[in-house]
Motif scaffolding. Structure first.
Motif, PDB file in Angstrom:
ATOM      1  N   PRO A   1      20.152  31.752  26.745  1.00  0.00           N
ATOM      2  CA  PRO A   1      19.795  30.889  26.220  1.00  0.00           C
ATOM      3  C   PRO A   1      18.878  30.341  26.908  1.00  0.00           C
ATOM      4  O   PRO A   1      19.127  28.885  27.821  1.00  0.00           O
ATOM      5  CB  PRO A   1      21.616  29.939  25.368  1.00  0.00           C
ATOM      6  CG  PRO A   1      21.864  31.140  26.025  1.00  0.00           C
ATOM      7  CD  PRO A   1      21.974  31.834  26.452  1.00  0.00           C
ATOM      8  N   ASN A   2      17.942  29.689  26.553  1.00  0.00           N
ATOM      9  CA  ASN A   2      16.257  29.150  27.223  1.00  0.00           C
ATOM     10  C   ASN A   2      16.831  27.832  27.663  1.00  0.00           C
ATOM     11  O   ASN A   2      16.545  27.329  28.634  1.00  0.00           O
ATOM     12  CB  ASN A   2      15.176  29.118  26.115  1.00  0.00           C
ATOM     13  CG  ASN A   2      14.631  30.020  25.786  1.00  0.00           C
ATOM     14  OD1 ASN A   2      14.536  30.876  27.174  1.00  0.00           O
ATOM     15  ND2 ASN A   2      14.064  30.138  24.895  1.00  0.00           N
TER      16      ASN A   2
ATOM     17  N   ARG B   1      14.466  30.166  21.303  1.00  0.00           N
ATOM     18  CA  ARG B   1      15.415  30.243  21.747  1.00  0.00           C
ATOM     19  C   ARG B   1      16.028  30.704  22.645  1.00  0.00           C
ATOM     20  O   ARG B   1      16.658  30.076  23.831  1.00  0.00           O
ATOM     21  CB  ARG B   1      16.238  30.546  20.905  1.00  0.00           C
ATOM     22  CG  ARG B   1      17.963  30.005  20.681  1.00  0.00           C
ATOM     23  CD  ARG B   1      18.354  30.466  19.200  1.00  0.00           C
ATOM     24  NE  ARG B   1      18.376  32.061  19.122  1.00  0.00           N
ATOM     25  CZ  ARG B   1      19.191  32.333  19.346  1.00  0.00           C
ATOM     26  NH1 ARG B   1      20.217  32.526  20.032  1.00  0.00           N
ATOM     27  NH2 ARG B   1      19.209  33.678  19.457  1.00  0.00           N
TER      28      ARG B   1
ATOM     29  N   ASN C   1      17.821  24.318  23.031  1.00  0.00           N
ATOM     30  CA  ASN C   1      17.784  26.081  22.882  1.00  0.00           C
ATOM     31  C   ASN C   1      15.998  26.059  22.786  1.00  0.00           C
ATOM     32  O   ASN C   1      14.954  26.433  23.626  1.00  0.00           O
ATOM     33  CB  ASN C   1      18.419  27.171  22.983  1.00  0.00           C
ATOM     34  CG  ASN C   1      19.592  26.879  23.687  1.00  0.00           C
ATOM     35  OD1 ASN C   1      19.761  26.693  24.428  1.00  0.00           O
ATOM     36  ND2 ASN C   1      20.190  27.119  22.906  1.00  0.00           N
TER      37      ASN C   1
END
Length: 299
Positions: free
Chosen positions: A168-169, A153, A119
């Protein structure tokens, strides 16, 4: 007397180190360590860190990434200065042992936090590539809303139901993401259904006139209509139109205005907008069933 002489001859007396030995053993390594550490630390802060910052500036990285890079370079410079200084002072064996231990710790941490690190890396690429920005309306998986904040994140999205979703990335980087407001124009489509007995050209003219009369629907590119469906109860006319500087609120409102105007226009001109219906045909035969009555039994 002879015993004392023998003991003196066989057991050497311990002598204290001389001043020169102290200098060679402690002072010179300490000075070497200090000078080496300060020299490498100064070079790192004045040369290496500014070079990295200029590279990030030239690549167009976000300020969050550049701030993170500054922090990482501070740690790198400090570790590099310590390593070089210890090596120059003659503690190479200690550095080797520390490297093996650090590698084992890094491997264990990497396995334990691989999702977190994924992330984190995805956040860096999002801030660099900028597929969306704070304030954009995005759609990913079942989430649709406006971006409130982009962290390294996670990304926080405020839905149109006023809910805050933390994404979440890694999910944003690994899934198809739609950004309807990435450009200055947005095309929308809506299918109007008319009856099979209605005049298609008349319906087209009515829809185009209502679209052209709307102030927020662009004349260039012009609205257009295509017959796209021959349904069970209606002929589908797909209307496509463009709006300028789109947002979700504008898109929903403009489409609602157009649909209402076309519905009222169709009612005024007698154009039918049929809805699906089911018609049952045939008959039902009913046969009488005679049931024999039970004969009471004598007890």
């Amino acid at each position: 007397m002879l015993l004392d002489t023998a003991l003196t001859a066989t057991v050497p007396l311990q002598t204290l180190p001389t001043g020169a030995e102290l200098v060679d053993t402690f002072v010179i390594p300490a000075l070497t360590f200090l000078v080496g550490f300060l020299a490498i630390y100064f070079l790192g802060k004045t040369v290496l860190t500014p070079v990295v910052r200029r590279v990030l500036d030239s690549k167009g990285f976000d300020s969050s990434v550049k701030s993170l890079a500054d922090s990482i370079m501070g740690v790198v410079v400090w570790v590099l200065a310590l390593t070089v200084a210890l090596t120059l002072a003659g503690f190479g064996g200690f550095i080797a042992a520390l490297g093996v231990f650090g590698g084992a710790v890094a491997l264990a941490v990497g396995f334990a936090a691989q999702d977190l690190l994924g992330n984190f890396v995805a956040g860096i690429f999002i801030l660099k590539d900028k597929p969306f920005q704070v304030g954009d309306w995005i759609e990913v998986n079942d989430i649709s809303g406006r971006v409130q904040d982009i962290d390294l994140r996670v990304t926080r999205v405020k839905t149109f139901d006023n809910e805050l979703v933390t994404v979440p990335n890694g999910d944003l980087a690994n899934n198809a993401l739609t950004n309807p407001v990435a450009f200055d124009k947005l095309r929308q489509k809506f299918v109007f259904g008319i009856g099979y007995d209605d005049d298609i050209e008349q319906a087209k003219d009515a829809i185009l006139q209502e679209a052209n009369d709307h102030e927020e629907i662009l004349a260039d590119p012009a609205p257009d209509i295509r017959v796209t469906e021959l349904g069970d109860s209606a002929v589908g006319l797909q209307t496509r139109f463009w709006i300028d500087e789109p947002s979700r609120g504008d898109f929903v409102r403009v489409r609602s205005d157009l649909v209402q105007a076309v519905k009222e226009r169709f009612d005024a001109e007698g154009i039918d907008m049929p809805y699906p219906h089911t018609q049952l045909t045939g008959g039902i035969d009913v046969e009488g069933i005679q049931t024999a009555s039970a004969t009471p039994s004598d007890d």
